[in-house]
Design a protein around this motif. Structure first.
Motif, PDB file in Angstrom:
ATOM      1  N   GLY A   1     -67.886 -72.198 -52.366  1.00  0.00           N
ATOM      2  CA  GLY A   1     -67.645 -70.899 -52.968  1.00  0.00           C
ATOM      3  C   GLY A   1     -67.180 -70.951 -54.402  1.00  0.00           C
ATOM      4  N   THR A   2     -67.210 -72.134 -55.003  1.00  0.00           N
ATOM      5  CA  THR A   2     -66.773 -72.277 -56.396  1.00  0.00           C
ATOM      6  C   THR A   2     -67.948 -72.020 -57.336  1.00  0.00           C
ATOM      7  OG1 THR A   2     -67.087 -74.676 -56.129  1.00  0.00           O
ATOM      8  CG2 THR A   2     -64.854 -73.819 -55.901  1.00  0.00           C
ATOM      9  N   LEU A   3     -67.629 -71.856 -58.619  1.00  0.00           N
ATOM     10  CA  LEU A   3     -68.622 -71.440 -59.600  1.00  0.00           C
ATOM     11  C   LEU A   3     -68.760 -72.434 -60.738  1.00  0.00           C
ATOM     12  CD1 LEU A   3     -67.535 -67.696 -59.914  1.00  0.00           C
ATOM     13  CD2 LEU A   3     -69.633 -68.512 -58.822  1.00  0.00           C
ATOM     14  N   TYR A   4     -69.984 -72.593 -61.199  1.00  0.00           N
ATOM     15  CA  TYR A   4     -70.232 -73.288 -62.458  1.00  0.00           C
ATOM     16  C   TYR A   4     -70.145 -72.264 -63.589  1.00  0.00           C
ATOM     17  CZ  TYR A   4     -71.941 -77.419 -59.961  1.00  0.00           C
ATOM     18  OH  TYR A   4     -72.040 -78.529 -59.165  1.00  0.00           O
TER      19      TYR A   4
ATOM     20  N   CYS B   1     -57.622 -74.093 -48.323  1.00  0.00           N
ATOM     21  CA  CYS B   1     -58.087 -75.461 -48.568  1.00  0.00           C
ATOM     22  C   CYS B   1     -58.747 -75.596 -49.934  1.00  0.00           C
ATOM     23  CB  CYS B   1     -59.068 -75.873 -47.470  1.00  0.00           C
ATOM     24  SG  CYS B   1     -59.433 -77.634 -47.441  1.00  0.00           S
ATOM     25  N   TYR B   2     -59.522 -74.573 -50.351  1.00  0.00           N
ATOM     26  CA  TYR B   2     -60.223 -74.630 -51.625  1.00  0.00           C
ATOM     27  C   TYR B   2     -59.981 -73.344 -52.396  1.00  0.00           C
ATOM     28  CZ  TYR B   2     -62.682 -77.954 -48.656  1.00  0.00           C
ATOM     29  OH  TYR B   2     -62.973 -78.958 -47.770  1.00  0.00           O
ATOM     30  N   ASP B   3     -59.995 -73.440 -53.686  1.00  0.00           N
ATOM     31  CA  ASP B   3     -59.797 -72.278 -54.543  1.00  0.00           C
ATOM     32  C   ASP B   3     -61.148 -71.630 -54.803  1.00  0.00           C
ATOM     33  OD1 ASP B   3     -58.764 -70.378 -56.193  1.00  0.00           O
ATOM     34  OD2 ASP B   3     -58.547 -71.690 -57.934  1.00  0.00           O
ATOM     35  N   SER B   4     -61.595 -70.811 -53.861  1.00  0.00           N
ATOM     36  CA  SER B   4     -62.904 -70.177 -53.954  1.00  0.00           C
ATOM     37  C   SER B   4     -62.757 -68.731 -54.409  1.00  0.00           C
ATOM     38  CB  SER B   4     -63.603 -70.202 -52.581  1.00  0.00           C
ATOM     39  OG  SER B   4     -64.689 -69.304 -52.552  1.00  0.00           O
ATOM     40  N   PRO B   5     -63.352 -68.360 -55.542  1.00  0.00           N
ATOM     41  CA  PRO B   5     -63.232 -66.989 -56.028  1.00  0.00           C
ATOM     42  C   PRO B   5     -64.299 -66.041 -55.483  1.00  0.00           C
ATOM     43  CG  PRO B   5     -64.349 -68.284 -57.674  1.00  0.00           C
ATOM     44  CD  PRO B   5     -64.036 -69.222 -56.526  1.00  0.00           C
ATOM     45  N   THR B   6     -65.228 -66.563 -54.679  1.00  0.00           N
ATOM     46  CA  THR B   6     -66.349 -65.722 -54.236  1.00  0.00           C
ATOM     47  C   THR B   6     -66.126 -65.237 -52.802  1.00  0.00           C
ATOM     48  OG1 THR B   6     -67.601 -67.746 -53.737  1.00  0.00           O
ATOM     49  CG2 THR B   6     -67.987 -66.703 -55.873  1.00  0.00           C
TER      50      THR B   6
END
Length: 344
Positions: free
Chosen positions: A151-154, A285-290
């Motif tokens: 869910g992370t972004l480039y 667990c993860y820093d997902s902004p989506t």
């Protein structure tokens, strides 16, 4: 609200009402097959306009795995492989479809689901300098997904760096956009469709997980990049005879910029869920902004949670904890979100 709440994935619902309405309205019409009809032509033109790329080739395929397999096989020579994150969809969740087509997935360690242009450049340099590289699989392209599996972004800066590396080593850059609508709706995102058209050799716009019943739209900014792509799709068994069904969906998704906004309810719901998890003492667990939220849950709580909520298993965290995923989608309601929060 009856039954369990469903937060397992973002393709568990049907389609946006506009799509269903258009399908019903055109159901009795007859049209040419294989995407050669007027509706598909209209959808392709809408996509070209949204991407700011009037000359682009656009083709519709039925699903993400088929799309990745066809595009990668089309871009690579028979002795080449594709560089991807070790968590990339083509590496983990496509049952070896790329390898089945004769191309090895060359994995690099991920950082929150992403790889870096620096790591790719180092890999390519090491390959060139290896005196035995003629005995090895030659890297021929880079595969990214926007958003990633986590869910992370480039960022645009990161994609620009990948473009520079790919140009330096004369390899292709391909972006999997299965969840692209959720990236476009995310405040943290600074990559537009126009950016993708300028920076990628090929990318695809996801429909299956973003409001369509099924289907993905492949965009090739330089139409000469893959000659006879239509025939290659057919050769791989990925060409839908009733292509109008795909055209209808993307014609509606790109009418009045719907695709640019359709992911907003998912982002709003995911943001609320993340905030509630943090407030209630759960660990993310993860820093997902989506639209994907990854939570570390005690194993003893999973059975109780599963009685009321369908969630996605992600991975074992340790002997006593599991990472689970809550996925929101284009139609996740405030009622569903609030009920999940109450249960948590």
């Amino acid at each position: 609200m009856s039954g369990r709440l469903c937060f397992t994935s973002d393709y568990t619902r049907g389609a946006h009402p506009n799509i269903i309405k258009r399908m019903t309205e055109t159901n009795s019409e007859q049209s040419p097959g294989y995407g050669t009809d007027e509706i598909c032509a209209s959808a392709k033109e809408r996509i070209r306009k949204a991407c700011g790329c009037a000359q682009a080739a656009v083709e519709f395929l039925i699903g993400g795995t088929q799309t990745n397999a066809v595009v990668i096989d089309s871009l690579l020579r028979i002795y080449q492989g594709v560089i991807a994150a070790d968590t990339g969809h083509i590496s983990v969740h496509e049952a070896g479809a790329i390898e089945y087509g004769g191309h090895k997935v060359l994995t690099l360690p991920h950082h929150n689901g992403k790889i870096s242009a620096e790591d790719v450049e180092q890999y390519l340099e090491d390959y060139d300098q290896d005196e035995s590289h003629e005995h090895m699989v030659m890297p021929g392209m880079v595969y990214l997904s926007q958003p990633t599996e986590y869910g992370t972004l480039y960022s645009k800066e990161e994609l620009t760096a990948f473009r520079s590396v790919c140009d330096k080593y004369s390899i292709d850059l391909y972006v999997d956009g299965a969840r692209l609508a959720y990236a476009l709706a995310c405040l943290e995102n600074d990559v537009t469709l126009q950016d993708l058209a300028q920076l990628c050799d090929v990318f695809y716009i996801g429909g299956t997980k973003c409001g369509a019943l099924l289907g993905e739209a492949v965009v090739i900014p330089d139409p000469d990049k893959i000659p006879h792509f239509f025939t290659i799709i057919k050769q791989h068994g990925a060409l839908l005879a009733k292509g109008r069904l795909l055209g209808i969906q993307f014609d509606e998704l790109f009418r009045d910029d719907l695709y640019l906004h359709i992911g907003k309810p998912a982002i709003k719901a995911a943001t609320a869920i993340k905030a509630a998890l943090a407030q209630k003492g759960y660990r993310l667990c993860y820093d997902s902004p989506t639209n994907q939220t990854f939570c570390i849950m005690e194993n003893e709580k999973l059975e109780r949670l599963g009685q009321k909520v369908e969630y996605g298993f992600w991975e074992k965290y340790d002997a006593d904890h599991t990472v689970i995923r809550f996925a929101t989608d284009w139609a996740t309601s405030e009622e569903e979100t609030e009920e999940l929060i109450r249960i948590l």
